[in-house]
Design an enzyme around this catalytic site. Structure first.
Site, PDB file in Angstrom:
ATOM      1  N   LYS A   1       1.005  -1.221   0.103  1.00 54.36           N
ATOM      2  CA  LYS A   1       0.036  -0.089  -0.035  1.00 54.36           C
ATOM      3  C   LYS A   1       0.949   1.492   0.285  1.00 54.36           C
ATOM      4  O   LYS A   1       0.979   1.977   1.083  1.00 54.36           O
ATOM      5  CB  LYS A   1      -0.721  -0.141   1.565  1.00 54.36           C
ATOM      6  CG  LYS A   1      -2.273   1.281   0.999  1.00 54.36           C
ATOM      7  CD  LYS A   1      -3.721   0.724   2.195  1.00 54.36           C
ATOM      8  CE  LYS A   1      -4.466   1.572   1.946  1.00 54.36           C
ATOM      9  NZ  LYS A   1      -5.057   1.873   0.718  1.00 54.36           N
TER      10      LYS A   1
ATOM     11  N   GLU B   1      -8.394  -4.578 -10.376  1.00 60.48           N
ATOM     12  CA  GLU B   1      -8.511  -4.160  -9.581  1.00 60.48           C
ATOM     13  C   GLU B   1      -8.856  -2.933 -10.287  1.00 60.48           C
ATOM     14  O   GLU B   1      -8.588  -3.152 -10.964  1.00 60.48           O
ATOM     15  CB  GLU B   1      -8.116  -4.120  -8.052  1.00 60.48           C
ATOM     16  CG  GLU B   1      -6.893  -3.559  -8.312  1.00 60.48           C
ATOM     17  CD  GLU B   1      -5.380  -3.241  -7.016  1.00 60.48           C
ATOM     18  OE1 GLU B   1      -6.013  -3.217  -5.693  1.00 60.48           O
ATOM     19  OE2 GLU B   1      -4.572  -3.079  -7.443  1.00 60.48           O
TER      20      GLU B   1
ATOM     21  N   LEU C   1      -4.328  -5.090  -4.411  1.00 60.19           N
ATOM     22  CA  LEU C   1      -3.637  -4.970  -3.371  1.00 60.19           C
ATOM     23  C   LEU C   1      -4.871  -5.522  -2.156  1.00 60.19           C
ATOM     24  O   LEU C   1      -5.763  -5.743  -2.756  1.00 60.19           O
ATOM     25  CB  LEU C   1      -4.452  -3.065  -2.403  1.00 60.19           C
ATOM     26  CG  LEU C   1      -4.326  -3.167  -1.016  1.00 60.19           C
ATOM     27  CD1 LEU C   1      -2.765  -2.571  -0.532  1.00 60.19           C
ATOM     28  CD2 LEU C   1      -4.869  -1.745  -0.589  1.00 60.19           C
TER      29      LEU C   1
HETATM   30  N1  PDD Z   1      -7.926   2.606  -0.888  1.00 53.52           N
HETATM   31  N2  PDD Z   1      -7.147  -1.534  -4.204  1.00 53.52           N
HETATM   32  C1  PDD Z   1      -6.985  -0.321  -3.427  1.00 53.52           C
HETATM   33  C2  PDD Z   1      -5.336  -0.111  -5.463  1.00 53.52           C
HETATM   34  C3  PDD Z   1      -6.603   1.058  -3.116  1.00 53.52           C
HETATM   35  O1  PDD Z   1      -6.344   1.521  -2.527  1.00 53.52           O
HETATM   36  C4  PDD Z   1      -8.015  -0.101  -1.915  1.00 53.52           C
HETATM   37  C5  PDD Z   1      -8.135   0.627  -0.933  1.00 53.52           C
HETATM   38  C6  PDD Z   1      -8.022  -1.098  -1.958  1.00 53.52           C
HETATM   39  C7  PDD Z   1      -9.354  -1.638  -1.188  1.00 53.52           C
HETATM   40  O2  PDD Z   1      -8.720  -1.908  -0.130  1.00 53.52           O
HETATM   41  P1  PDD Z   1      -9.823  -1.563   1.254  1.00 53.52           P
HETATM   42  O3  PDD Z   1     -10.416  -2.616   1.224  1.00 53.52           O
HETATM   43  O4  PDD Z   1      -8.402  -2.093   2.201  1.00 53.52           O
HETATM   44  O5  PDD Z   1      -9.643  -0.615   1.465  1.00 53.52           O
HETATM   45  C8  PDD Z   1      -7.782  -2.155  -3.393  1.00 53.52           C
HETATM   46  C9  PDD Z   1      -8.026   2.912   0.243  1.00 53.52           C
HETATM   47  C10 PDD Z   1      -9.584   3.387   0.773  1.00 53.52           C
HETATM   48  C11 PDD Z   1      -7.606   4.734  -0.354  1.00 53.52           C
HETATM   49  O6  PDD Z   1      -7.268   4.371  -1.024  1.00 53.52           O
HETATM   50  O7  PDD Z   1      -8.482   5.795  -0.433  1.00 53.52           O
END
Ligand code: PDD
Length: 286
Positions: free
Chosen positions: A147, A180, A205
């Protein structure tokens, strides 16, 4: 009320000049982040977020900036000072500040920033009517399981989606398979009624919401298939949806301007959205 941020040990007004110019996050995007939601005054899935933070840091040879428990306290305290019951808490950990040099010196002190903003979860109308996505080539790097704050391709893809009047861009690899969304995970329900999402690999991710939804599906007898799906399969899918901390489980009713099935949120999607809302004690917002 003035918003308060945590920056390297101090609580400061959000607008304060608190970030160091030679911070490597600023100069090289050399850092990682998390977005955690607080609902009704309670942090949701914090352990899973902190687990992922530890994995992201380890993958980049960065230490935890402080013990996990202390980090949890900083997140809580920053949230408390902002007095927002339903919030998105943003945590960024950078490698630290030092003379600009691509290779990093050992023993840099990581920099930590935490901000809080009111959560804007999908409205009832968005939940009931669903949203559209476009598909675009996935032009990101080869380690999307980290991340990282290096999000330029994600930013550009999301902007294209917005310009097309869509909520999200689904990114597509060289084989024509959906990886994704630019900030969410992508799902379909296939012809056999199975809930399908890409297995964890370095192209996506590992979403916390994805993991929670998979657990909920399995616990409730909803069949799951962890396999990649193509854009063609998505166009012909029975249902589609996306998941993220802030978007929750959100029905996708159009892909590249073509309706998914009858163009209405599907029953399995709605069931998962309901299960997720109940598990996370989310009120539906109007
Ligand atoms: N984004 N894939 C990507 C590329 C992301 O940036 C995110 C989350 C997810 C989903 O992950 P999660 O369920 O843990 O939120 C998948 C966050 C919320 C953001 O960048 O604001």
């Amino acid at each position: 009320m003035a918003r308060i941020a945590y920056v390297d040990g101090r609580y400061v007004p959000l607008g304060a000049r608190a970030v160091r110019i030679e911070d490597r996050g600023y100069q090289f995007a050399d850092g990682v982040y998390e977005v955690v939601k607080v609902v009704g005054g309670r942090f949701r899935d914090l352990d899973r977020h902190l687990d992922r933070l530890e994995r992201s840091l380890a993958a980049l040879d960065m230490p935890m900036p402080m013990p996990r428990r202390a980090l949890g306290l900083v997140l809580h305290e920053t949230w408390r000072r902002n007095a927002v019951p339903d919030a998105l808490v943003y945590l960024q950990v950078n490698r630290g500040a030092g003379p600009r040099n691509h290779a990093y010196p050992p023993l840099l002190k990581p920099s930590v920033v935490v901000t809080v903003r009111p959560a804007r979860f999908p409205t009832r109308a968005e939940q009931e009517h669903g949203v559209g996505v476009i598909t675009l080539p996935d032009e990101r790097w080869a380690q999307c399981h980290i991340k990282s704050i290096s999000l330029l391709p994600n930013v550009l893809a999301k902007q294209q989606a917005a310009l097309a009047g869509c909520r999200e861009a689904w990114l597509v690899d060289e084989a024509g398979l959906v990886t994704e969304g630019s900030s969410s995970n992508a799902w379909i329900v296939d012809a056999d009624g199975r809930v399908v999402t890409r297995p964890l690999d370095r192209r996506i991710l590992g979403g916390v919401t994805r993991a929670v939804v998979l657990d909920l599906a399995r616990a409730n007898g909803i069949e799951v298939a962890l396999r990649p799906f193509s854009v063609e399969e998505a166009h012909g899918a029975r249902e589609a949806f996306l998941t993220s901390t802030s978007s929750l489980v959100l029905p996708v009713v159009a892909i590249d301007g073509r309706p998914v099935a009858n163009g209405r949120p599907g029953s399995t999607t709605c069931r998962l959205a309901e299960l997720y809302a109940r598990a996370e004690e989310l009120e539906s917002v109007s």
